[in-house]
Every structure is written in structure tokens, then in C-alpha cells.
Design a protein around this motif. Sequence first.
Motif, PDB file in Angstrom:
ATOM      1  N   HIS A 117       0.698  -1.328   0.027  1.00 40.73           N
ATOM      2  CA  HIS A 117       0.027   0.107  -0.187  1.00 40.73           C
ATOM      3  C   HIS A 117       0.941   1.271  -0.030  1.00 40.73           C
ATOM      4  O   HIS A 117       0.593   2.103  -0.796  1.00 40.73           O
ATOM      5  CB  HIS A 117      -1.087  -0.192   1.224  1.00 40.73           C
ATOM      6  N   ARG A 118       1.741   1.236   0.862  1.00 40.78           N
ATOM      7  CA  ARG A 118       2.684   2.466   0.951  1.00 40.78           C
ATOM      8  C   ARG A 118       3.657   2.696  -0.411  1.00 40.78           C
ATOM      9  O   ARG A 118       3.587   3.701  -0.930  1.00 40.78           O
ATOM     10  CB  ARG A 118       3.840   2.294   2.109  1.00 40.78           C
ATOM     11  N   LEU A 119       4.165   1.477  -0.962  1.00 35.19           N
ATOM     12  CA  LEU A 119       4.679   1.720  -2.236  1.00 35.19           C
ATOM     13  C   LEU A 119       3.752   2.207  -3.297  1.00 35.19           C
ATOM     14  O   LEU A 119       4.150   3.033  -4.240  1.00 35.19           O
ATOM     15  CB  LEU A 119       5.410   0.336  -2.879  1.00 35.19           C
ATOM     16  N   GLY A 120       2.615   1.584  -3.274  1.00 33.48           N
ATOM     17  CA  GLY A 120       1.552   2.079  -4.263  1.00 33.48           C
ATOM     18  C   GLY A 120       1.444   3.628  -4.231  1.00 33.48           C
ATOM     19  O   GLY A 120       1.275   4.234  -5.181  1.00 33.48           O
ATOM     20  N   LYS A 121       1.281   4.295  -2.895  1.00 34.39           N
ATOM     21  CA  LYS A 121       1.116   5.588  -2.652  1.00 34.39           C
ATOM     22  C   LYS A 121       2.375   6.551  -3.383  1.00 34.39           C
ATOM     23  O   LYS A 121       2.277   7.206  -3.846  1.00 34.39           O
ATOM     24  CB  LYS A 121       1.076   5.846  -1.425  1.00 34.39           C
ATOM     25  N   LEU A 122       3.723   5.747  -3.151  1.00 30.25           N
ATOM     26  CA  LEU A 122       4.779   6.146  -3.716  1.00 30.25           C
ATOM     27  C   LEU A 122       4.799   6.379  -5.073  1.00 30.25           C
ATOM     28  O   LEU A 122       5.152   7.380  -5.553  1.00 30.25           O
ATOM     29  CB  LEU A 122       6.019   5.598  -3.041  1.00 30.25           C
ATOM     30  N   ASP A 123       4.303   5.223  -5.601  1.00 30.42           N
ATOM     31  CA  ASP A 123       4.390   5.271  -6.928  1.00 30.42           C
ATOM     32  C   ASP A 123       3.286   6.062  -7.818  1.00 30.42           C
ATOM     33  O   ASP A 123       3.662   6.852  -8.514  1.00 30.42           O
ATOM     34  CB  ASP A 123       4.013   3.771  -7.590  1.00 30.42           C
ATOM     35  N   ARG A 125       2.599   8.975  -6.410  1.00 29.02           N
ATOM     36  CA  ARG A 125       3.167  10.278  -6.324  1.00 29.02           C
ATOM     37  C   ARG A 125       3.984  10.763  -7.165  1.00 29.02           C
ATOM     38  O   ARG A 125       4.226  11.727  -7.858  1.00 29.02           O
ATOM     39  CB  ARG A 125       3.541  10.544  -4.829  1.00 29.02           C
ATOM     40  N   GLY A 126       4.901   9.524  -7.566  1.00 29.87           N
ATOM     41  CA  GLY A 126       5.949   9.616  -8.583  1.00 29.87           C
ATOM     42  C   GLY A 126       5.276   9.949  -9.980  1.00 29.87           C
ATOM     43  O   GLY A 126       5.651  10.669 -10.774  1.00 29.87           O
ATOM     44  N   ASP A 127       4.147   9.209 -10.101  1.00 31.47           N
ATOM     45  CA  ASP A 127       3.677   9.352 -11.573  1.00 31.47           C
ATOM     46  C   ASP A 127       2.888  10.734 -11.556  1.00 31.47           C
ATOM     47  O   ASP A 127       2.994  11.448 -12.749  1.00 31.47           O
ATOM     48  CB  ASP A 127       2.448   8.195 -11.561  1.00 31.47           C
ATOM     49  N   ALA A 128       2.436  11.232 -10.500  1.00 33.82           N
ATOM     50  CA  ALA A 128       1.764  12.774 -10.506  1.00 33.82           C
ATOM     51  C   ALA A 128       2.883  13.529 -10.931  1.00 33.82           C
ATOM     52  O   ALA A 128       2.603  14.458 -11.415  1.00 33.82           O
ATOM     53  CB  ALA A 128       1.150  12.966  -9.270  1.00 33.82           C
ATOM     54  N   ALA A 129       3.976  13.365 -10.139  1.00 36.24           N
ATOM     55  CA  ALA A 129       5.135  14.454 -10.388  1.00 36.24           C
ATOM     56  C   ALA A 129       5.631  14.308 -11.856  1.00 36.24           C
ATOM     57  O   ALA A 129       6.024  15.391 -12.253  1.00 36.24           O
ATOM     58  CB  ALA A 129       6.336  13.942  -9.466  1.00 36.24           C
ATOM     59  N   ASP A 130       5.802  13.313 -12.293  1.00 35.72           N
ATOM     60  CA  ASP A 130       6.129  12.874 -13.625  1.00 35.72           C
ATOM     61  C   ASP A 130       4.959  13.755 -14.680  1.00 35.72           C
ATOM     62  O   ASP A 130       5.615  14.419 -15.583  1.00 35.72           O
ATOM     63  CB  ASP A 130       6.369  11.346 -14.003  1.00 35.72           C
ATOM     64  N   HIS A 131       3.912  13.501 -14.325  1.00 36.20           N
ATOM     65  CA  HIS A 131       2.947  14.052 -15.436  1.00 36.20           C
ATOM     66  C   HIS A 131       3.072  15.507 -15.243  1.00 36.20           C
ATOM     67  O   HIS A 131       2.759  16.068 -16.332  1.00 36.20           O
ATOM     68  CB  HIS A 131       1.405  13.603 -14.788  1.00 36.20           C
ATOM     69  N   HIS A 132       3.205  16.201 -14.266  1.00 34.15           N
ATOM     70  CA  HIS A 132       3.381  17.698 -14.096  1.00 34.15           C
ATOM     71  C   HIS A 132       4.217  18.221 -14.937  1.00 34.15           C
ATOM     72  O   HIS A 132       4.672  19.417 -15.372  1.00 34.15           O
ATOM     73  CB  HIS A 132       3.635  18.231 -12.742  1.00 34.15           C
ATOM     74  N   LEU A 133       5.706  17.316 -15.053  1.00 30.49           N
ATOM     75  CA  LEU A 133       6.914  18.032 -15.913  1.00 30.49           C
ATOM     76  C   LEU A 133       6.500  17.770 -17.588  1.00 30.49           C
ATOM     77  O   LEU A 133       7.034  18.498 -17.981  1.00 30.49           O
ATOM     78  CB  LEU A 133       7.863  16.927 -15.532  1.00 30.49           C
ATOM     79  N   VAL A 134       5.457  16.839 -17.733  1.00 32.06           N
ATOM     80  CA  VAL A 134       5.241  16.941 -19.209  1.00 32.06           C
ATOM     81  C   VAL A 134       4.370  18.019 -19.665  1.00 32.06           C
ATOM     82  O   VAL A 134       3.742  18.741 -19.184  1.00 32.06           O
ATOM     83  CB  VAL A 134       4.516  15.527 -19.697  1.00 32.06           C
TER      84      VAL A 134
END
Length: 134
Positions: A117-123, A125-134
Motif C-alpha cells: 500500500h505504501r509503495l503504491g502511494k509512492l508510485d 506520487r511519482g506518476d503525478a510528479a512526472d505528469h506535471h513535468l510533461v
Amino acid sequence: MGYTLMIVFAVAAHYAFLAFGIFGGFLAWRWPRLIWLQVAAALWLLVIVVAKLYCPLTWLQDRGREGLGLPPLQGGFLDNYAAGIFYPHGYEWVAQIVVAVLVVISWTGFVLLQRRHRLGKLDARGDAADHHLV
């Protein structure tokens, strides 16, 4: 009738507490906050069995029996309501091993699910951060 209800309550509470102490870790897979109650229950069961302590629910049941003019039961709840029903008399050690394995499995599963569950939350967050960069 009051003493009979006291006995019924004590026996039902024993079964419920025993079930939660053994299987509550699996409930915590769904409701994670339960894990601390289950750990406390499992530790209490361990202390009662290892130290051969007199359970407060057994005391309550004996008071109810006393009120009805009956003698207290010889032995504790497990001796009178579990041995011979859930496992054969004389095989308490096997039952204790099975219970310990169930508790360890439930706790291990809980830890693995929490980690996932924690790793899913981190992923996420990472996907959301990557999305903002595009």
C-alpha cells in the motif's frame, strides 16, 4: 436468570476474544487500525497460556456458577470449552503451534499488504510528479 446470563456472557466473550486473538490479524488486512488491538489480544492469550494465569472471564463465569449453587469448573476456558471440541484432549501443544502459525501468517500478510500500500502511494506520487513535468 441473572447468573445464567453472566455465565453465557462470560463464555461468549471468551469465544469472541479467543477468535479475535487468533484471527484478528486477518481482519486487520481490511481494517489496518485493528492490528494494535489484535496484537494486544494475542499477547494477552500468550501470557495467559504461558504463565497459566486465571482469566478475568473465567473468574466471572465461576461467580455465575457460584450464584447458581454450582462448583467452579476445574481448569480454565480452554480446558472446558476448546479441548475435545477444537482439538483432541492432550494435544494442546499442537493447537498452540497451529494458533502461533496462524497469528504469524496474519501478521506477515498485514506487513506485506501495508508495504504494498505504501509503495503504491509512492508510485502514485511519482506518476503525478512526472505528469506535471510533461
